[in-house]
Write an enzyme that holds these catalytic residues in place. Structure first.
Site, PDB file in Angstrom:
ATOM      1  N   LYS A 165     -35.741  -1.318  11.312  1.00 57.99           N
ATOM      2  CA  LYS A 165     -34.788  -1.976  12.210  1.00 57.99           C
ATOM      3  C   LYS A 165     -34.151  -3.121  11.421  1.00 57.99           C
ATOM      4  CE  LYS A 165     -33.554  -1.900  16.638  1.00 57.99           C
ATOM      5  NZ  LYS A 165     -33.419  -0.781  17.576  1.00 57.99           N
ATOM      6  N   VAL A 212     -27.254   7.138  30.981  1.00 56.80           N
ATOM      7  CA  VAL A 212     -28.445   7.980  31.082  1.00 56.80           C
ATOM      8  C   VAL A 212     -28.721   8.347  32.546  1.00 56.80           C
ATOM      9  CG1 VAL A 212     -30.947   8.079  30.687  1.00 56.80           C
ATOM     10  CG2 VAL A 212     -29.462   7.039  28.971  1.00 56.80           C
TER      11      VAL A 212
END
Ligand code: NAD
Length: 350
Positions: free
Chosen positions: A79, A180
């Protein structure tokens, strides 16, 4: 000092990058590359301190290792964070400098979008490095594929709890009608479920209810709504000490990241006989989609792999039963087992 710090002792590599001309200050954390190059998005935030930025990037990269392993991907966890206020700092030159930084990691870290970095920024990064996904040349919005994985995860939970994967007649409450949540609602409706939706954006809820045969509910009332499945698809931390006593469902399974306020809440849900599908497993199809972009593959293949998340989750549920523990513990064990069976990337790939 640095090597003694327990904060990143389990990380393979933590790299700091600066570019005075553009004001770039970035930290890339590579947690583990046993299963393949590390992949994870770039978050741009005005952190309160460098320590806060480091803490965030270490936590997020660790989580990516488990997410990739649980999704059966040949990838590790990484990340990146760029420190600074995106409104003041964000520029093409900064993302070009950031692209050069990513490039010098020679493929050990592949970057993508995250909070405050979008497709346009990744297009700029791609001028400087091949190790980027989520560009406009990519496989497109992963959200419907994420929802497809969540749908199959919910069906796997239903099989465990009710003995059938069919959602016919099951009551599902969806919190969050974003990218979503909407796709998930459509798939559940098509499978015969009764769907109740909520969102803080009441206009979005009304528009959706006009188009589809769904019930609607106020955002505050969502936790105590009696249902079979509660599917959080909005923000993190929604399952906590305050909301758990209100829950009147058999299953908590949704697309949101960090659904549990704290890890111990997985055990609290289990004590209340509520099956919790670990978020990093059930929402893993977003990562599957961007991985396809990097490794080569189609959207159709990503949909197929998203559907396979259901069987994998069921395996984890069965493992949890066997070990008399939470599915979260079983998912971690599944991921760790994959990593232990792998070989650490021996050299920097060229
Ligand atoms: P989105 O921004 O499109 O949708 C989120 C929706 O939640 C918005 O409509 C917002 O109004 C609503 N919302 C916010 N707070 C709420 C609350 N308290 N109650 C009810 N509704 C609320 O986001 P998305 O892409 O649909 O992602 C949803 C969640 O899934 C996020 O946690 C995200 O990190 C996670 N996730 C998304 C993907 C993906 O592919 N998009 C992949 C993995 C995980």
């Amino acid at each position: 000092m640095v090597f003694d710090s327990t904060a990143h002792s389990d990380h393979e590599q933590v790299s700091y990058f600066t570019d005075p001309e553009t004001g770039l200050q970035a930290i890339v954390a590579i947690h583990d590359t046993t299963l393949g190059p590390s992949l994870g998005g770039t978050r741009m935030l005005d952190y309160a301190s460098e320590d806060a930025a480091l803490e965030d990037v270490l936590r997020l990269s660790h989580a990516m290792t488990y997410k990739a392993a649980a999704a059966d991907l040949p990838l590790g966890g990484g990340k990146a964070v760029i420190l600074g206020d995106p409104d003041d700092l964000s520029s093409e030159a900064l993302f070009e400098a950031y692209g050069r930084a990513v490039d010098c990691l020679a493929g050990r870290y592949i970057t993508s979008v995250d909070v405050n970095s979008g497709v346009e920024d990744m297009d700029v990064v791609a001028r400087e490095t091949d190790h980027v996904v989520g560009t406009s040349d990519g496989l497109g919005d992963p959200s419907p594929i994420t929802a497809h994985g969540v749908f199959h995860g919910i069906r796997a939970c239903a099989e465990s709890v009710y003995g059938t994967r069919s959602m016919d007649g099951r009551d599902v409450v969806i919190q969050g009608l974003g990218k979503v949540g909407r796709s998930l609602a459509e798939e559940l409706l098509a499978d015969g479920a009764s769907v109740t939706v909520t969102d803080v954006d009441t206009e979005a809820v009304d528009a959706f209810a006009e188009e589809y045969d769904v019930e609607t509910i106020d955002p505050e009332a969502v936790y105590s709504q009696s249902c079979d499945v509660f599917a959080p698809c909005a923000v993190g931390g929604v399952v906590n000490d305050e909301t758990i006593p209100q829950l009147d469902c058999d299953i908590v399974a949704g697309g949101a990241n960090n659904i549990l306020a704290e890890r111990r809440h997985a055990a609290v849900l289990r004590e209340q006989d509520i099956l919790y599908a670990p978020d990093y497993v059930i929402n893993g199809a977003g990562l599957i989609t961007v991985a396809k972009e990097y490794l080569g593959g189609t959207r159709e293949e990503a949909y197929e792999e998203a559907a396979a998340l259901g069987d994998r989750l069921l395996e984890m549920i069965e493992l949890a039963d066997e070990r008399d523990t939470t599915v979260l513990d079983a998912a971690d064990a599944y991921a760790e087992n994959r990593i232990e069976g792998g070989e650490r990337m021996p050299t920097i790939p060229t």
